[in-house]
Motif scaffolding. Structure first.
Motif, mmCIF file in Angstrom:
data_model
loop_
_atom_site.group_PDB
_atom_site.id
_atom_site.type_symbol
_atom_site.label_atom_id
_atom_site.label_comp_id
_atom_site.label_asym_id
_atom_site.label_seq_id
_atom_site.Cartn_x
_atom_site.Cartn_y
_atom_site.Cartn_z
ATOM 1 N N UNK A 1 0.798 -1.211 0.000
ATOM 2 C CA UNK A 1 0.000 0.000 0.000
ATOM 3 C C UNK A 1 0.843 1.278 0.000
ATOM 4 N N UNK A 2 1.866 1.318 0.819
ATOM 5 C CA UNK A 2 2.642 2.546 0.909
ATOM 6 C C UNK A 2 3.431 2.811 -0.366
ATOM 7 N N UNK A 3 3.878 1.753 -1.029
ATOM 8 C CA UNK A 3 4.589 1.959 -2.299
ATOM 9 C C UNK A 3 3.636 2.527 -3.352
ATOM 10 N N UNK A 4 2.386 2.063 -3.348
ATOM 11 C CA UNK A 4 1.392 2.636 -4.253
ATOM 12 C C UNK A 4 1.201 4.110 -3.937
ATOM 13 N N UNK A 5 1.157 4.445 -2.641
ATOM 14 C CA UNK A 5 1.032 5.852 -2.251
ATOM 15 C C UNK A 5 2.230 6.657 -2.751
ATOM 16 N N UNK A 6 3.421 6.089 -2.633
ATOM 17 C CA UNK A 6 4.619 6.773 -3.124
ATOM 18 C C UNK A 6 4.543 7.002 -4.633
ATOM 19 N N UNK A 7 4.089 5.988 -5.349
ATOM 20 C CA UNK A 7 3.991 6.106 -6.805
ATOM 21 C C UNK A 7 2.987 7.177 -7.205
ATOM 22 N N UNK A 8 1.854 7.220 -6.536
ATOM 23 C CA UNK A 8 0.842 8.223 -6.844
ATOM 24 C C UNK A 8 1.354 9.622 -6.508
ATOM 25 N N UNK A 9 2.056 9.750 -5.384
ATOM 26 C CA UNK A 9 2.587 11.054 -4.981
ATOM 27 C C UNK A 9 3.700 11.504 -5.921
ATOM 28 N N UNK A 10 4.529 10.567 -6.361
ATOM 29 C CA UNK A 10 5.629 10.923 -7.264
ATOM 30 C C UNK A 10 5.118 11.404 -8.623
ATOM 31 N N UNK A 11 4.010 10.839 -9.065
ATOM 32 C CA UNK A 11 3.456 11.254 -10.352
ATOM 33 C C UNK A 11 2.897 12.671 -10.296
ATOM 34 N N UNK A 12 2.377 13.052 -9.140
ATOM 35 C CA UNK A 12 1.742 14.366 -9.022
ATOM 36 C C UNK A 12 2.648 15.409 -8.365
ATOM 37 N N UNK A 13 3.739 14.942 -7.720
ATOM 38 C CA UNK A 13 4.620 15.815 -6.940
ATOM 39 C C UNK A 13 3.852 16.539 -5.834
ATOM 40 N N UNK A 14 2.786 15.918 -5.369
ATOM 41 C CA UNK A 14 1.994 16.482 -4.275
ATOM 42 C C UNK A 14 1.877 15.399 -3.201
ATOM 43 N N UNK A 15 2.754 15.435 -2.216
ATOM 44 C CA UNK A 15 2.908 14.338 -1.271
ATOM 45 C C UNK A 15 1.961 14.421 -0.075
ATOM 46 N N UNK A 16 1.639 15.621 0.374
ATOM 47 C CA UNK A 16 0.878 15.780 1.613
ATOM 48 C C UNK A 16 -0.469 15.059 1.587
ATOM 49 N N UNK A 17 -1.353 15.314 0.621
ATOM 50 C CA UNK A 17 -2.662 14.659 0.681
ATOM 51 C C UNK A 17 -2.591 13.145 0.530
ATOM 52 N N UNK A 18 -1.676 12.661 -0.306
ATOM 53 C CA UNK A 18 -1.570 11.213 -0.524
ATOM 54 C C UNK A 18 -1.067 10.517 0.738
ATOM 55 N N UNK A 19 -0.063 11.078 1.379
ATOM 56 C CA UNK A 19 0.478 10.442 2.577
ATOM 57 C C UNK A 19 -0.507 10.518 3.741
#
Length: 238
Positions: free
Chosen positions: A189-207
């Motif tokens: 799950x957390x790696x998926x979150x990292x991948x989604x955040x990396x694509x958008x460069x918006x880490x706060x809401x995803x994390x």
């Protein structure tokens, strides 16, 4: 409705709300299909190790072979408890190839988690066994049972009831620690979150969303733990 609710948060924008909604199901899917099974398999294997290690430690010492085995399990516990889990997983996945041992990401994560749980849970199991009065052992011996028969029929059921609460907490902690498997490229799950955040460069809401999903899963596990402990308590009374 969900979009409106998200937009009511102070740091939320239209783009962030869309990102949070888009990331939700991939993260939940990864949690159900990878994180939970990873925690479950690692815990079960770890418990086999824990019981074996605990038995070595509580069995009366007999002979040089037992002393050597006792030294080995104590050294194992010391190494595992004295090093971070992240290092242990990294050694299994990234270190062993240096000596020709190549392990796929998911088995490597399971090995690392299982060895860690085995060491920590062995102390819980050992303490649970030690909590059973010595008179219970003597009662088994007086009716002609061997050491292992006494343990299996008399000691283990009583020790299990004592060990359930701390072992339940250990499993919940392990579920959260599966996020470390992302280091060895396991798509939990957390790696998926990292991948989604990396694509958008918006880490706060995803994390934050990932943290809330972890919390929801743990909340369910807390409820299961409470029901198991309640049932065990009724069993003890009757």
């Amino acid at each position: 409705m969900l979009n409106s609710l998200l937009l009511s948060l102070p740091f939320m924008t239209e783009a962030r709300a869309a990102l949070v909604i888009e990331a939700f199901w991939p993260m939940v899917k990864a949690a159900v299909l990878v994180s939970v099974p990873l925690a479950l398999f690692s815990f079960l294997i770890g418990m086999v190790i824990a019981v074996a290690v605990a038995l070595v430690r509580v069995t009366p010492v007999r002979g040089f072979g037992h002393r050597l085995l006792l030294f080995f399990v104590r050294f194992y516990i010391s190494i595992i408890r004295g090093t971070p889990m992240l290092v242990q997983i990294s050694v299994v996945f990234y270190g062993l190839p240096a000596i020709g041992i190549f392990i796929d990401p998911i088995p490597a994560a399971i090995i690392g988690f299982s060895l860690n749980i085995g060491a920590y849970a062995s102390e819980t199991v050992r303490a649970a066994i030690a909590s059973v009065p010595k008179g219970q052992w003597e009662a088994g011996y007086t009716v002609g049972m061997t050491y292992m028969q006494t343990f299996r029929r008399i000691i283990a059921p009583q020790a299990f009831r004592v060990a359930v609460p701390p072992l339940s907490n250990t499993f919940i902690g392990l579920f959260k620690d599966t996020s470390l498997a992302s280091v060895v490229t396991v798509t939990e799950m957390f790696r998926v979150a990292q991948q989604m955040a990396n694509m958008s460069y918006d880490f706060l809401p995803i994390y934050i969303e990932a943290g809330m999903i972890y919390w929801c899963f743990c909340w369910v596990l807390f409820l299961i733990q409470a029901k198991v402990e309640k049932r065990m308590a009724r069993y003890v009374v009757h």
